[in-house]
Design a protein around this motif. Structure first.
Motif, PDB file in Angstrom:
ATOM      1  N   GLU A  48     -17.418  58.237  73.677  1.00 52.04           N
ATOM      2  CA  GLU A  48     -16.785  56.976  73.266  1.00 52.04           C
ATOM      3  C   GLU A  48     -15.386  56.847  73.862  1.00 52.04           C
ATOM      4  O   GLU A  48     -14.965  55.749  74.252  1.00 52.04           O
ATOM      5  N   ASP A  49     -14.640  57.972  73.932  1.00 54.12           N
ATOM      6  CA  ASP A  49     -13.301  57.948  74.540  1.00 54.12           C
ATOM      7  C   ASP A  49     -13.388  57.596  76.023  1.00 54.12           C
ATOM      8  O   ASP A  49     -12.582  56.813  76.538  1.00 54.12           O
ATOM      9  N   PHE A  50     -14.366  58.181  76.707  1.00 51.32           N
ATOM     10  CA  PHE A  50     -14.558  57.862  78.119  1.00 51.32           C
ATOM     11  C   PHE A  50     -15.000  56.412  78.292  1.00 51.32           C
ATOM     12  O   PHE A  50     -14.730  55.790  79.324  1.00 51.32           O
ATOM     13  N   GLY A  51     -15.687  55.868  77.291  1.00 58.71           N
ATOM     14  CA  GLY A  51     -16.051  54.462  77.330  1.00 58.71           C
ATOM     15  C   GLY A  51     -14.828  53.563  77.297  1.00 58.71           C
ATOM     16  O   GLY A  51     -14.770  52.539  77.992  1.00 58.71           O
ATOM     17  N   VAL A  52     -13.817  53.931  76.491  1.00 53.70           N
ATOM     18  CA  VAL A  52     -12.556  53.188  76.467  1.00 53.70           C
ATOM     19  C   VAL A  52     -11.877  53.255  77.835  1.00 53.70           C
ATOM     20  O   VAL A  52     -11.373  52.251  78.345  1.00 53.70           O
ATOM     21  N   LEU A  53     -11.869  54.450  78.444  1.00 60.70           N
ATOM     22  CA  LEU A  53     -11.284  54.608  79.774  1.00 60.70           C
ATOM     23  C   LEU A  53     -12.019  53.750  80.800  1.00 60.70           C
ATOM     24  O   LEU A  53     -11.388  53.138  81.674  1.00 60.70           O
ATOM     25  N   ALA A  54     -13.345  53.684  80.690  1.00 62.03           N
ATOM     26  CA  ALA A  54     -14.136  52.885  81.628  1.00 62.03           C
ATOM     27  C   ALA A  54     -13.762  51.413  81.551  1.00 62.03           C
ATOM     28  O   ALA A  54     -13.580  50.744  82.585  1.00 62.03           O
ATOM     29  N   LEU A 261     -21.723  56.372  81.798  1.00 62.05           N
ATOM     30  CA  LEU A 261     -21.627  55.779  83.129  1.00 62.05           C
ATOM     31  C   LEU A 261     -20.319  56.177  83.801  1.00 62.05           C
ATOM     32  O   LEU A 261     -20.293  56.462  85.006  1.00 62.05           O
ATOM     33  N   MET A 262     -19.231  56.225  83.040  1.00 65.57           N
ATOM     34  CA  MET A 262     -17.930  56.593  83.581  1.00 65.57           C
ATOM     35  C   MET A 262     -17.965  57.996  84.192  1.00 65.57           C
ATOM     36  O   MET A 262     -17.496  58.220  85.312  1.00 65.57           O
ATOM     37  N   LEU A 263     -18.541  58.947  83.465  1.00 58.73           N
ATOM     38  CA  LEU A 263     -18.619  60.319  83.978  1.00 58.73           C
ATOM     39  C   LEU A 263     -19.519  60.393  85.196  1.00 58.73           C
ATOM     40  O   LEU A 263     -19.205  61.086  86.177  1.00 58.73           O
ATOM     41  N   ALA A 264     -20.641  59.674  85.178  1.00 54.52           N
ATOM     42  CA  ALA A 264     -21.552  59.684  86.315  1.00 54.52           C
ATOM     43  C   ALA A 264     -20.880  59.136  87.570  1.00 54.52           C
ATOM     44  O   ALA A 264     -21.006  59.706  88.659  1.00 54.52           O
ATOM     45  N   MET A 265     -20.145  58.047  87.419  1.00 51.86           N
ATOM     46  CA  MET A 265     -19.466  57.446  88.571  1.00 51.86           C
ATOM     47  C   MET A 265     -18.357  58.359  89.085  1.00 51.86           C
ATOM     48  O   MET A 265     -18.128  58.447  90.295  1.00 51.86           O
ATOM     49  N   ARG A 266     -17.666  59.034  88.180  1.00 49.12           N
ATOM     50  CA  ARG A 266     -16.596  59.934  88.608  1.00 49.12           C
ATOM     51  C   ARG A 266     -17.167  61.113  89.395  1.00 49.12           C
ATOM     52  O   ARG A 266     -16.596  61.525  90.408  1.00 49.12           O
ATOM     53  N   GLN A 335     -26.029  64.629  78.222  1.00 47.31           N
ATOM     54  CA  GLN A 335     -27.305  64.703  78.946  1.00 47.31           C
ATOM     55  C   GLN A 335     -27.659  63.371  79.613  1.00 47.31           C
ATOM     56  O   GLN A 335     -28.222  63.340  80.704  1.00 47.31           O
ATOM     57  N   ARG A 336     -27.348  62.276  78.955  1.00 46.42           N
ATOM     58  CA  ARG A 336     -27.652  60.954  79.505  1.00 46.42           C
ATOM     59  C   ARG A 336     -26.983  60.747  80.864  1.00 46.42           C
ATOM     60  O   ARG A 336     -27.533  60.089  81.757  1.00 46.42           O
ATOM     61  N   THR A 337     -25.816  61.343  81.066  1.00 44.55           N
ATOM     62  CA  THR A 337     -25.116  61.223  82.349  1.00 44.55           C
ATOM     63  C   THR A 337     -25.950  61.784  83.490  1.00 44.55           C
ATOM     64  O   THR A 337     -25.961  61.225  84.594  1.00 44.55           O
ATOM     65  N   GLY A 338     -26.638  62.884  83.260  1.00 45.84           N
ATOM     66  CA  GLY A 338     -27.482  63.479  84.296  1.00 45.84           C
ATOM     67  C   GLY A 338     -28.575  62.534  84.760  1.00 45.84           C
ATOM     68  O   GLY A 338     -28.853  62.415  85.967  1.00 45.84           O
ATOM     69  N   MET A 339     -29.199  61.822  83.826  1.00 41.03           N
ATOM     70  CA  MET A 339     -30.242  60.858  84.184  1.00 41.03           C
ATOM     71  C   MET A 339     -29.653  59.672  84.954  1.00 41.03           C
ATOM     72  O   MET A 339     -30.278  59.163  85.897  1.00 41.03           O
TER      73      MET A 339
END
Length: 422
Positions: A48-54, A261-266, A335-339
């Protein structure tokens, strides 16, 4: 790194490989620091914190990409330094004006921003104008350094950005200041390197800067007005095609999808920043000369081929391995980031190949075509996410990834076609 450099040397010749290697070296260390510290950040901050950053980065990117009115990308083009300095001054003036307008806009439309983001940026909106200002100043200084081929200096700023931004985020994270730490760290990352680049600029252009008159600025602005007229809208459409869907995903998705999504893009942007970003800057510096010599077409073909050979193995490997490795490295909740990485890999590969050579349209004064292409991408990608959000909510990011692949494939075909006709 040795493997990358050997491959580049076999595909490019002369100063191009030397300049790319300089940027690759500095960017490699910066990306290495970021990747090593990401598992720490994912345990200090929640999805959720990374979602705010996104969402925060989406707003900042939408504005900062046009903060110089795209005059900064024209800085390497003129033959005379006095014209380039005038473009630099115009870029700085644009940054100041856009920052002031952004500040006023965030105050006047604070309630609307909260509604559009479902309150994710509540209490943090004041950081947006600061990030826009720092980003615009850094962009103008970086393109001046690119003109002077001071690639080692640019590489050093990348390293200072990674160290400053990540250390700030970790410090705030241990203090329990989430998600503020992620946002402050991103602000530090954006501004780091400005002092060093400023010193370089004043050292090499102090005399030219003093002799600039208002009439000269006006004349240069008229000479390069195609950049504000067309490239500004092109850049906004390009950024909007990437960032607006992120805001929409954060709005439509019920879970922390924007954070995943933020972590995946990074993670996926690391190889693109490592090689593609360096190639793009050097391509711009070299392409003007190649165009004057009538060799831009072959130079662009060689660059595309090289990027395809360099980028395909690591990016596709990341797509295959990510679903298994991400939960182990970053924690089960990610785990969702991996997909998502598996779905996004083809898109990022095509972007990796296309983005560096997209400046060929600007070199050949085809700004109108570039602008139309970017607006096509904006409608394609935003439209795809809106339809997914309304009817296929469970696959909203997957559809976002597919539209990205389609857009960059079409963009590359148009660039190569225009060079062939040229």
């Amino acid at each position: 790194m040795k493997i990358f450099k050997q491959k580049i040397k076999t595909l490019f010749q002369g100063s191009f490989v030397k300049n790319v290697s300089m940027l690759v070296g500095g960017t490699a260390f910066a990306q290495l620091i970021t990747i090593i510290l990401l598992p720490v950040l994912t345990r200090l901050y929640s999805p959720e914190d990374f979602g705010v950053l996104a969402v925060y980065l989406s707003f900042v990117s939408l504005i900062s990409v046009v903060s110089c009115l795209r005059l900064e990308i024209a800085i390497p083009i003129p033959k005379e330094d006095k014209d380039a300095v005038a473009l630099f001054v115009l870029s700085l003036g644009s940054v100041v004006i856009v920052t002031l307008l952004t500040t006023i806009g965030t105050i006047l439309f604070l309630e609307q921003i909260d509604q559009a983001t479902q309150g994710k940026l509540e209490g943090y909106v004041w950081l947006i104008p600061l990030s826009v200002f720092f980003s615009g100043i850094y962009a103008a200084l970086q393109y001046w350094a690119t003109r002077k081929k001071a690639f080692s200096l640019v590489a050093k700023t990348r390293l200072s950005q990674a160290i400053g931004g990540n250390s700030t985020q970790i410090g705030f994270g241990y203090a329990g200041l989430a998600p503020l730490g992620l946002l402050i760290g991103q602000l530090v990352n954006t501004g780091a390197g400005i002092i060093g680049l400023s010193r370089y600029f004043t050292k090499n252009s102090r005399t030219l800067l003093r002799n600039i008159s208002f009439n000269e600025l006006k004349s240069i602005f008229k000479q390069y007005d195609r950049f504000p007229k067309y490239s500004t809208w092109e850049a906004f459409a390009n950024s909007g095609a990437i960032q607006i869907p992120v805001i929409l995903i954060a709005y439509y998705a019920v879970s922390a999808e924007a954070g995943f999504l933020m972590l995946a893009m990074r993670l996926l942007s690391a190889p693109m920043s490592l090689i593609g970003g360096a190639v793009g800057q050097v391509y711009l510096a070299e392409a003007s000369e190649k165009n004057y010599e009538g060799k831009l077409r072959q130079f662009t073909y060689n660059t595309v081929t090289a990027l395809a050979k360099i980028g395909t193995p690591p990016i596709l490997f990341a797509g295959v391995a990510a679903p298994f490795l991400i939960p182990v490295i970053f924690g089960e909740e990610w785990q969702r980031t991996g997909m998502l990485i598996a779905w996004m890999s083809p898109w990022f590969l095509m972007q990796f190949i296309t983005s560096p050579v997209s400046m060929a349209l600007h070199i050949n004064n085809n700004q109108k075509i570039a602008m139309c292409l970017q607006f096509f991408g904006l409608f394609l990608r935003v439209g795809g996410v809106v339809i997914a959000g309304l009817y296929f909510n469970d696959y909203i990011v997957e559809i976002y990834a597919l539209t990205g692949l389609v857009f960059y494939f079409i963009y590359l075909c148009i660039v190569l076609l225009m060079l062939k006709n040229k």
